[in-house]
Design a protein around this motif. Structure first.
Motif, PDB file in Angstrom:
ATOM      1  N   LEU A  35       0.862  -1.184   0.003  1.00 14.40           N
ATOM      2  CA  LEU A  35       0.144  -0.038   0.058  1.00 14.40           C
ATOM      3  C   LEU A  35       0.838   1.272   0.017  1.00 14.40           C
ATOM      4  CD1 LEU A  35      -2.864   1.081   0.341  1.00 14.40           C
ATOM      5  CD2 LEU A  35      -2.683   0.975   2.510  1.00 14.40           C
ATOM      6  N   SER A  36       0.531   2.163  -1.109  1.00 19.72           N
ATOM      7  CA  SER A  36       1.407   3.590  -1.232  1.00 19.72           C
ATOM      8  C   SER A  36       0.264   4.695  -1.158  1.00 19.72           C
ATOM      9  CB  SER A  36       2.356   3.610  -2.075  1.00 19.72           C
ATOM     10  OG  SER A  36       1.835   3.044  -3.122  1.00 19.72           O
ATOM     11  N   ILE A  37       0.623   5.629  -0.956  1.00 20.42           N
ATOM     12  CA  ILE A  37      -0.036   6.993  -1.121  1.00 20.42           C
ATOM     13  C   ILE A  37       0.720   7.770  -2.191  1.00 20.42           C
ATOM     14  CG2 ILE A  37      -0.899   9.139  -0.354  1.00 20.42           C
ATOM     15  CD1 ILE A  37      -0.964   7.648   2.603  1.00 20.42           C
ATOM     16  N   PRO A  38       0.143   8.062  -3.487  1.00 20.95           N
ATOM     17  CA  PRO A  38       0.852   8.725  -4.602  1.00 20.95           C
ATOM     18  C   PRO A  38       0.539  10.098  -4.370  1.00 20.95           C
ATOM     19  CG  PRO A  38      -1.177   7.895  -5.454  1.00 20.95           C
ATOM     20  CD  PRO A  38      -1.199   7.348  -3.939  1.00 20.95           C
ATOM     21  N   PHE A  39       1.733  10.984  -4.778  1.00 20.01           N
ATOM     22  CA  PHE A  39       1.453  12.516  -4.889  1.00 20.01           C
ATOM     23  C   PHE A  39       2.331  13.088  -5.837  1.00 20.01           C
ATOM     24  CE2 PHE A  39       4.059  11.755  -1.311  1.00 20.01           C
ATOM     25  CZ  PHE A  39       5.373  12.791  -1.296  1.00 20.01           C
ATOM     26  N   LEU A  40       2.328  14.139  -6.171  1.00 15.62           N
ATOM     27  CA  LEU A  40       3.290  14.887  -7.023  1.00 15.62           C
ATOM     28  C   LEU A  40       4.019  15.991  -6.172  1.00 15.62           C
ATOM     29  CD1 LEU A  40       1.074  16.001 -10.195  1.00 15.62           C
ATOM     30  CD2 LEU A  40       2.670  13.967  -9.906  1.00 15.62           C
ATOM     31  N   LEU A  41       5.353  15.879  -6.607  1.00 18.46           N
ATOM     32  CA  LEU A  41       6.366  16.858  -5.964  1.00 18.46           C
ATOM     33  C   LEU A  41       6.816  17.666  -7.149  1.00 18.46           C
ATOM     34  CD1 LEU A  41       8.019  17.669  -3.360  1.00 18.46           C
ATOM     35  CD2 LEU A  41       9.614  16.186  -3.991  1.00 18.46           C
ATOM     36  N   GLU A  42       6.412  18.945  -6.991  1.00 17.97           N
ATOM     37  CA  GLU A  42       6.596  20.042  -8.303  1.00 17.97           C
ATOM     38  C   GLU A  42       7.985  20.809  -7.899  1.00 17.97           C
ATOM     39  OE1 GLU A  42       3.814  22.257 -10.190  1.00 17.97           O
ATOM     40  OE2 GLU A  42       4.391  23.884  -8.881  1.00 17.97           O
ATOM     41  N   PHE A  50      10.170  23.688  -3.927  1.00 19.28           N
ATOM     42  CA  PHE A  50       9.269  22.591  -4.184  1.00 19.28           C
ATOM     43  C   PHE A  50       8.243  22.668  -3.551  1.00 19.28           C
ATOM     44  CE2 PHE A  50      13.652  20.654  -4.281  1.00 19.28           C
ATOM     45  CZ  PHE A  50      13.629  19.593  -5.106  1.00 19.28           C
ATOM     46  N   SER A  51       7.118  22.306  -4.274  1.00 24.24           N
ATOM     47  CA  SER A  51       5.768  22.363  -3.836  1.00 24.24           C
ATOM     48  C   SER A  51       5.186  20.791  -3.855  1.00 24.24           C
ATOM     49  CB  SER A  51       4.889  22.872  -4.630  1.00 24.24           C
ATOM     50  OG  SER A  51       5.451  24.355  -4.444  1.00 24.24           O
ATOM     51  N   GLY A  55      -3.858  16.126  -5.860  1.00 22.43           N
ATOM     52  CA  GLY A  55      -5.187  16.422  -6.327  1.00 22.43           C
ATOM     53  C   GLY A  55      -5.374  17.762  -6.369  1.00 22.43           C
ATOM     54  N   SER A  56      -6.393  18.406  -5.882  1.00 23.06           N
ATOM     55  CA  SER A  56      -6.512  20.008  -5.649  1.00 23.06           C
ATOM     56  C   SER A  56      -5.747  20.607  -4.523  1.00 23.06           C
ATOM     57  CB  SER A  56      -7.902  20.262  -5.610  1.00 23.06           C
ATOM     58  OG  SER A  56      -8.652  19.851  -4.515  1.00 23.06           O
ATOM     59  N   GLU A  57      -5.207  19.961  -3.690  1.00 22.35           N
ATOM     60  CA  GLU A  57      -4.341  20.681  -2.730  1.00 22.35           C
ATOM     61  C   GLU A  57      -3.038  20.871  -3.255  1.00 22.35           C
ATOM     62  OE1 GLU A  57      -3.327  19.362   1.949  1.00 22.35           O
ATOM     63  OE2 GLU A  57      -3.777  17.564   0.594  1.00 22.35           O
ATOM     64  N   TYR A  58      -2.674  21.967  -2.748  1.00 19.43           N
ATOM     65  CA  TYR A  58      -1.362  22.659  -3.410  1.00 19.43           C
ATOM     66  C   TYR A  58      -0.750  23.123  -2.005  1.00 19.43           C
ATOM     67  CZ  TYR A  58       1.842  24.830  -6.469  1.00 19.43           C
ATOM     68  OH  TYR A  58       3.115  25.066  -7.101  1.00 19.43           O
ATOM     69  N   ILE A  59       0.462  22.650  -1.645  1.00 19.22           N
ATOM     70  CA  ILE A  59       1.285  22.813  -0.188  1.00 19.22           C
ATOM     71  C   ILE A  59       2.589  23.486  -0.720  1.00 19.22           C
ATOM     72  CG2 ILE A  59       2.278  22.071   1.711  1.00 19.22           C
ATOM     73  CD1 ILE A  59       0.453  19.782   1.933  1.00 19.22           C
ATOM     74  N   ASP A  60       2.799  24.638  -0.832  1.00 17.79           N
ATOM     75  CA  ASP A  60       4.117  25.397  -1.186  1.00 17.79           C
ATOM     76  C   ASP A  60       4.810  26.093  -0.160  1.00 17.79           C
ATOM     77  OD1 ASP A  60       2.196  27.525  -1.000  1.00 17.79           O
ATOM     78  OD2 ASP A  60       2.890  28.315  -2.924  1.00 17.79           O
ATOM     79  N   ASP A  61       4.326  26.199   1.152  1.00 21.00           N
ATOM     80  CA  ASP A  61       5.024  26.729   2.240  1.00 21.00           C
ATOM     81  C   ASP A  61       6.013  25.965   2.952  1.00 21.00           C
ATOM     82  OD1 ASP A  61       2.882  25.140   3.055  1.00 21.00           O
ATOM     83  OD2 ASP A  61       2.331  26.615   4.846  1.00 21.00           O
ATOM     84  N   LEU A  62       6.872  25.266   2.005  1.00 17.77           N
ATOM     85  CA  LEU A  62       7.863  24.382   2.535  1.00 17.77           C
ATOM     86  C   LEU A  62       9.216  24.986   2.680  1.00 17.77           C
ATOM     87  CD1 LEU A  62       7.016  21.286   0.249  1.00 17.77           C
ATOM     88  CD2 LEU A  62       6.319  21.440   2.604  1.00 17.77           C
TER      89      LEU A  62
END
Length: 109
Positions: A35-42, A50-51, A55-62
């Protein structure tokens, strides 16, 4: 007709000569062997910022720091971080959850 062909040629030439503005990595956070959880790293190609895109969630305060050959992305609100190594267009590392002490999960992409 001729102005259209000139415009088309200009668009094709300019489109091919640009470098990509962002680099996307398809990352999987491995919960267990099956089992794994996919996401994108931009990654911004110019600033290396990096962000996380899920899906529609965008986290860019890293907060991004480099530690020898690793990149550490820290998120203050979630009290967690991603630490990984880039090897060409792939990456490998861990997600650390400081709320649970030394808890970590493998990630790859």
């Amino acid at each position: 007709m001729r102005p259209f062909l000139y415009l088309l040629a200009l668009v094709l030439i300019l489109g091919c000569s640009r470098s990509p503005k962002t680099i996307l990595y398809h990352v999987e956070l491995h919960i267990d062997d099956s089992l794994s959880i996919p996401f994108l790293l931009e990654q911004d190609a110019k600033t290396e910022h990096f962000s996380i895109v899920n899906g529609s969630e965008y986290i860019d305060d890293l907060i991004s720091t480099r530690q020898s050959d690793s990149i550490d992305l820290e998120h203050q609100v979630y009290n967690s971080s991603l630490r990984f190594k880039l090897d060409g267009d792939s990456l490998s590392g861990y997600w650390y959850n400081r709320e649970k002490g030394k808890y970590k999960m493998a990630l790859s992409g």
